[in-house]
Design a protein around this motif. Structure first.
Motif, PDB file in Angstrom:
ATOM      1  N   ALA A  62      26.122 -22.097 -32.606  1.00 61.23           N
ATOM      2  CA  ALA A  62      25.439 -20.815 -32.433  1.00 61.23           C
ATOM      3  C   ALA A  62      24.023 -20.878 -32.975  1.00 61.23           C
ATOM      4  O   ALA A  62      23.083 -20.355 -32.356  1.00 61.23           O
ATOM      5  CB  ALA A  62      26.226 -19.709 -33.126  1.00 61.23           C
ATOM      6  N   ARG A  63      23.848 -21.527 -34.129  1.00 59.29           N
ATOM      7  CA  ARG A  63      22.499 -21.631 -34.709  1.00 59.29           C
ATOM      8  C   ARG A  63      21.566 -22.370 -33.760  1.00 59.29           C
ATOM      9  O   ARG A  63      20.438 -21.929 -33.496  1.00 59.29           O
ATOM     10  CB  ARG A  63      22.544 -22.355 -36.055  1.00 59.29           C
ATOM     11  N   GLN A  64      22.038 -23.491 -33.231  1.00 59.82           N
ATOM     12  CA  GLN A  64      21.214 -24.231 -32.289  1.00 59.82           C
ATOM     13  C   GLN A  64      20.915 -23.390 -31.049  1.00 59.82           C
ATOM     14  O   GLN A  64      19.799 -23.434 -30.511  1.00 59.82           O
ATOM     15  CB  GLN A  64      21.913 -25.533 -31.890  1.00 59.82           C
ATOM     16  N   GLY A  65      21.910 -22.618 -30.613  1.00 62.34           N
ATOM     17  CA  GLY A  65      21.693 -21.746 -29.469  1.00 62.34           C
ATOM     18  C   GLY A  65      20.627 -20.704 -29.746  1.00 62.34           C
ATOM     19  O   GLY A  65      19.756 -20.461 -28.897  1.00 62.34           O
ATOM     20  N   PHE A  66      20.675 -20.082 -30.914  1.00 61.95           N
ATOM     21  CA  PHE A  66      19.681 -19.067 -31.248  1.00 61.95           C
ATOM     22  C   PHE A  66      18.279 -19.664 -31.370  1.00 61.95           C
ATOM     23  O   PHE A  66      17.293 -19.002 -31.044  1.00 61.95           O
ATOM     24  CB  PHE A  66      20.059 -18.338 -32.535  1.00 61.95           C
ATOM     25  N   GLU A  67      18.186 -20.887 -31.861  1.00 62.56           N
ATOM     26  CA  GLU A  67      16.872 -21.534 -31.929  1.00 62.56           C
ATOM     27  C   GLU A  67      16.307 -21.725 -30.525  1.00 62.56           C
ATOM     28  O   GLU A  67      15.131 -21.428 -30.260  1.00 62.56           O
ATOM     29  CB  GLU A  67      16.984 -22.887 -32.636  1.00 62.56           C
ATOM     30  N   MET A  68      17.141 -22.210 -29.605  1.00 58.76           N
ATOM     31  CA  MET A  68      16.714 -22.377 -28.219  1.00 58.76           C
ATOM     32  C   MET A  68      16.380 -21.033 -27.591  1.00 58.76           C
ATOM     33  O   MET A  68      15.382 -20.889 -26.867  1.00 58.76           O
ATOM     34  CB  MET A  68      17.828 -23.067 -27.421  1.00 58.76           C
ATOM     35  N   PHE A  69      17.243 -20.038 -27.856  1.00 61.69           N
ATOM     36  CA  PHE A  69      17.077 -18.698 -27.296  1.00 61.69           C
ATOM     37  C   PHE A  69      15.775 -18.065 -27.781  1.00 61.69           C
ATOM     38  O   PHE A  69      15.020 -17.474 -26.987  1.00 61.69           O
ATOM     39  CB  PHE A  69      18.280 -17.859 -27.716  1.00 61.69           C
ATOM     40  N   ALA A  70      15.494 -18.190 -29.075  1.00 61.98           N
ATOM     41  CA  ALA A  70      14.269 -17.620 -29.630  1.00 61.98           C
ATOM     42  C   ALA A  70      13.039 -18.279 -29.027  1.00 61.98           C
ATOM     43  O   ALA A  70      12.047 -17.604 -28.718  1.00 61.98           O
ATOM     44  CB  ALA A  70      14.266 -17.759 -31.151  1.00 61.98           C
TER      45      ALA A  70
END
Length: 203
Positions: A62-70
């Motif tokens: 999820a953290r990696q996803g949020f970094e990509m998403f941001a």
């Protein structure tokens, strides 16, 4: 399932990639750490060198996803400038695009039940994505006197919820049908909402 193993110390990322594959196939609660290890091509014991349990593994996905998403949201916002409305619409389209392109990350981020405050790093990544949408909402309200301006955090939360609803119902093959594309549904819904608040002029 693939079993390609790992090398040169990239076991941690191999496990995250395996978890993302399993999340797409079975959902965030439909697999075990042993399955993640098998998919990554390692022994179950190897998982515990990097993660205490399945939730820790999902939280890192999820953290990696949020970094990509941001990053994607920021790019969309910047690309839409200098028009505040264009920037706002671009972030909405970016939300839909991310959900389609990265379903494993999206599910880990929003549907796994893992708290966004589980780790400081996860919370920071999620807040960075949220801040982009709040900035877009702030830009839209600059022409309204402060005493009549809706809170940017409220506007961004409503738009986030609307975007999530369109994704869940119409953009992820959940069975719901619409004669309109998800992009059109989101754009018209956002337009109605923003006009109701007086943030954009009547059509």
């Amino acid at each position: 399932m693939r079993k390609q193993g790992y090398h040169h110390g990239n076991l941690r990322q191999a496990l995250i990639d395996a978890a993302l594959e399993l999340i797409r196939e079975k959902g965030p609660t439909g697999f075990t750490l042993s399955e993640a290890a098998k998919t990554a091509g390692v022994t179950p014991a190897a998982v515990y060198r990097h993660f205490d349990g399945r939730e820790d593994l999902i939280a890192e996905a999820a953290r990696q996803g949020f970094e990509m998403f941001a990053d994607l949201m920021q790019y969309a916002y910047d690309k839409g400038q200098p028009s505040a409305m264009a920037a706002f619409e671009a972030t909405g389209r970016a939300y839909l695009a991310f959900a389609r392109k990265h379903p494993g990350h999206y599910i880990a981020m929003f549907e796994s039940g893992v708290s966004l405050n589980r780790t400081p790093e996860l919370a920071a990544a999620a807040n960075r994505a949220k801040a982009v949408l709040e900035q877009a909402a702030t830009d839209l309200g600059k022409h309204i006197p402060p005493d009549r301006r809706p809170p940017a955090s409220m506007v961004s939360a409503h738009i986030w919820a609307m975007s999530h609803g369109v994704v869940e119902l119409f953009a992820r093959n959940t069975g719901a049908a619409s004669p309109f594309s998800p992009e059109d549904l989101l754009e018209t819904g956002v337009g109605i909402y923003l006009r109701g608040l007086g943030l954009i002029a009547p059509d």
